[in-house]
Design an enzyme around this catalytic site. Sequence first.
Site, mmCIF file in Angstrom:
data_model
loop_
_atom_site.group_PDB
_atom_site.id
_atom_site.type_symbol
_atom_site.label_atom_id
_atom_site.label_comp_id
_atom_site.label_asym_id
_atom_site.label_seq_id
_atom_site.Cartn_x
_atom_site.Cartn_y
_atom_site.Cartn_z
ATOM 1 N N TYR A 16 4.742 -48.634 53.772
ATOM 2 C CA TYR A 16 6.091 -47.917 53.406
ATOM 3 C C TYR A 16 6.944 -49.106 53.535
ATOM 4 O O TYR A 16 7.472 -49.409 52.383
ATOM 5 C CB TYR A 16 6.019 -46.920 54.250
ATOM 6 C CG TYR A 16 7.369 -46.163 53.856
ATOM 7 C CD1 TYR A 16 7.819 -46.025 52.724
ATOM 8 C CD2 TYR A 16 8.288 -45.443 55.149
ATOM 9 C CE1 TYR A 16 9.136 -45.400 52.248
ATOM 10 C CE2 TYR A 16 9.235 -44.738 54.635
ATOM 11 C CZ TYR A 16 9.782 -44.632 53.507
ATOM 12 O OH TYR A 16 10.912 -43.765 52.943
ATOM 13 N N ASN A 64 -8.583 -58.517 59.020
ATOM 14 C CA ASN A 64 -8.855 -57.608 60.111
ATOM 15 C C ASN A 64 -7.634 -57.619 61.090
ATOM 16 O O ASN A 64 -7.660 -58.785 61.825
ATOM 17 C CB ASN A 64 -10.242 -57.503 60.360
ATOM 18 C CG ASN A 64 -10.541 -56.217 61.444
ATOM 19 O OD1 ASN A 64 -9.667 -55.899 62.028
ATOM 20 N ND2 ASN A 64 -11.962 -55.947 61.268
ATOM 21 N N SER A 128 9.454 -50.040 67.069
ATOM 22 C CA SER A 128 9.917 -48.888 66.825
ATOM 23 C C SER A 128 11.056 -48.624 67.819
ATOM 24 O O SER A 128 11.036 -48.956 68.965
ATOM 25 C CB SER A 128 8.650 -47.939 66.624
ATOM 26 O OG SER A 128 9.049 -46.630 66.785
ATOM 27 N N TYR A 163 1.356 -43.019 70.768
ATOM 28 C CA TYR A 163 1.938 -44.006 69.852
ATOM 29 C C TYR A 163 3.151 -44.539 70.670
ATOM 30 O O TYR A 163 3.303 -46.061 70.336
ATOM 31 C CB TYR A 163 2.636 -43.227 68.456
ATOM 32 C CG TYR A 163 3.403 -43.946 67.816
ATOM 33 C CD1 TYR A 163 2.822 -44.942 66.783
ATOM 34 C CD2 TYR A 163 4.690 -43.869 67.655
ATOM 35 C CE1 TYR A 163 3.585 -45.486 65.863
ATOM 36 C CE2 TYR A 163 5.673 -44.592 66.817
ATOM 37 C CZ TYR A 163 5.033 -45.582 66.024
ATOM 38 O OH TYR A 163 5.724 -46.184 65.172
ATOM 39 N N LYS A 167 3.354 -48.946 71.032
ATOM 40 C CA LYS A 167 4.364 -49.709 70.609
ATOM 41 C C LYS A 167 5.108 -50.404 71.754
ATOM 42 O O LYS A 167 5.181 -51.662 71.525
ATOM 43 C CB LYS A 167 5.675 -48.687 69.898
ATOM 44 C CG LYS A 167 5.162 -48.352 68.602
ATOM 45 C CD LYS A 167 5.193 -49.721 67.485
ATOM 46 C CE LYS A 167 5.209 -49.212 66.074
ATOM 47 N NZ LYS A 167 5.114 -50.296 65.303
#
Length: 320
Positions: A16, A64, A128, A163, A167
């Site tokens: 995105y 990868n 993030s 998650y 991060k």
Amino acid sequence: MSGGGEVACVTGASGYVASWLVKLLLHRGYTVKATVRHLSDTRRFAHLKALEGAKDRLHLFQANLTEDGSFDSIVDGCTVVFHTAFPAVLCTGDPQAEVIEPAVKSALNILQSCSKATSVKRVIVTSSLAAVNYNWNYQGPDVVVDETWFSDPEFCKENKRWYWLAKTSADKAAWEYAQENGINLVVLHPGFVIGPLLQPTLNTSSRLFLNILDGNQDFPDYQFVDVRDVARAHILAFENPSATGRYILVGTSITHSELHHKLHELYPSLNLPSIGERNSTFQVSKEKAESLGIKFMPLEVSLKDMVESLMQKNFFKLCK
């Protein structure tokens, strides 16, 4: 700095944020070496090949994230490396093996390749807000979160936020490696990314936003940022020689009830469940991000462009 003649690497290029980053880099005259998971899966990156300038200045590579040395030849000759790829797994039976270790490994793999390439001047990592504000600190309406904040790994573990932990762990590993090996590193911390999609598939944040439109998602609050602002911030973080450290990217902090009101104003026929008013959410400092030259888009523009994009791609249908 200007983009003409510069060679940039973008990992996870079909994603995105990365798709918009590739688009803006090509527009500014950069040559882009873009990595994807599988070159055989042409549907996922066909939109990149259709971008203006792609025919002459976009080069696609298969890589990868967790394979040692898989980025060595790709970053060689690049002036800047944008590491946007991330194993975004929100639900897992084995968080250590499926989320945390791959996140750390991928960040270190990129940096190890960059440390071998004398051409690389700066590395920009997409992190993030999850690595910033998830801790025991009180986060009420009078609190302003800034770049001095860090998420607490123990708090993440206690609340099973894998998650967030991934991060945070990847950030820590990246900074340690960069400092030990003399890498010029900048890390960006966007909030909930919204805005139009270039890619043909739903990513994590657009899927969550679609759940909001369907009435199936109810976070207490949101820290929104437009995908185009995030992409621009990446480029400014390279082109601005004084850019350093961490940058939080949040244009608007808003509660769930306030979001409902704004969506109803834009789309009166949108059938959202009625909810009560909620207290204001914490605020996020824009000062450091704005020092890069970022002027955040109005939330109404991002929301409208997001909904229109989801409808155009047949992910969402507005009932009349």
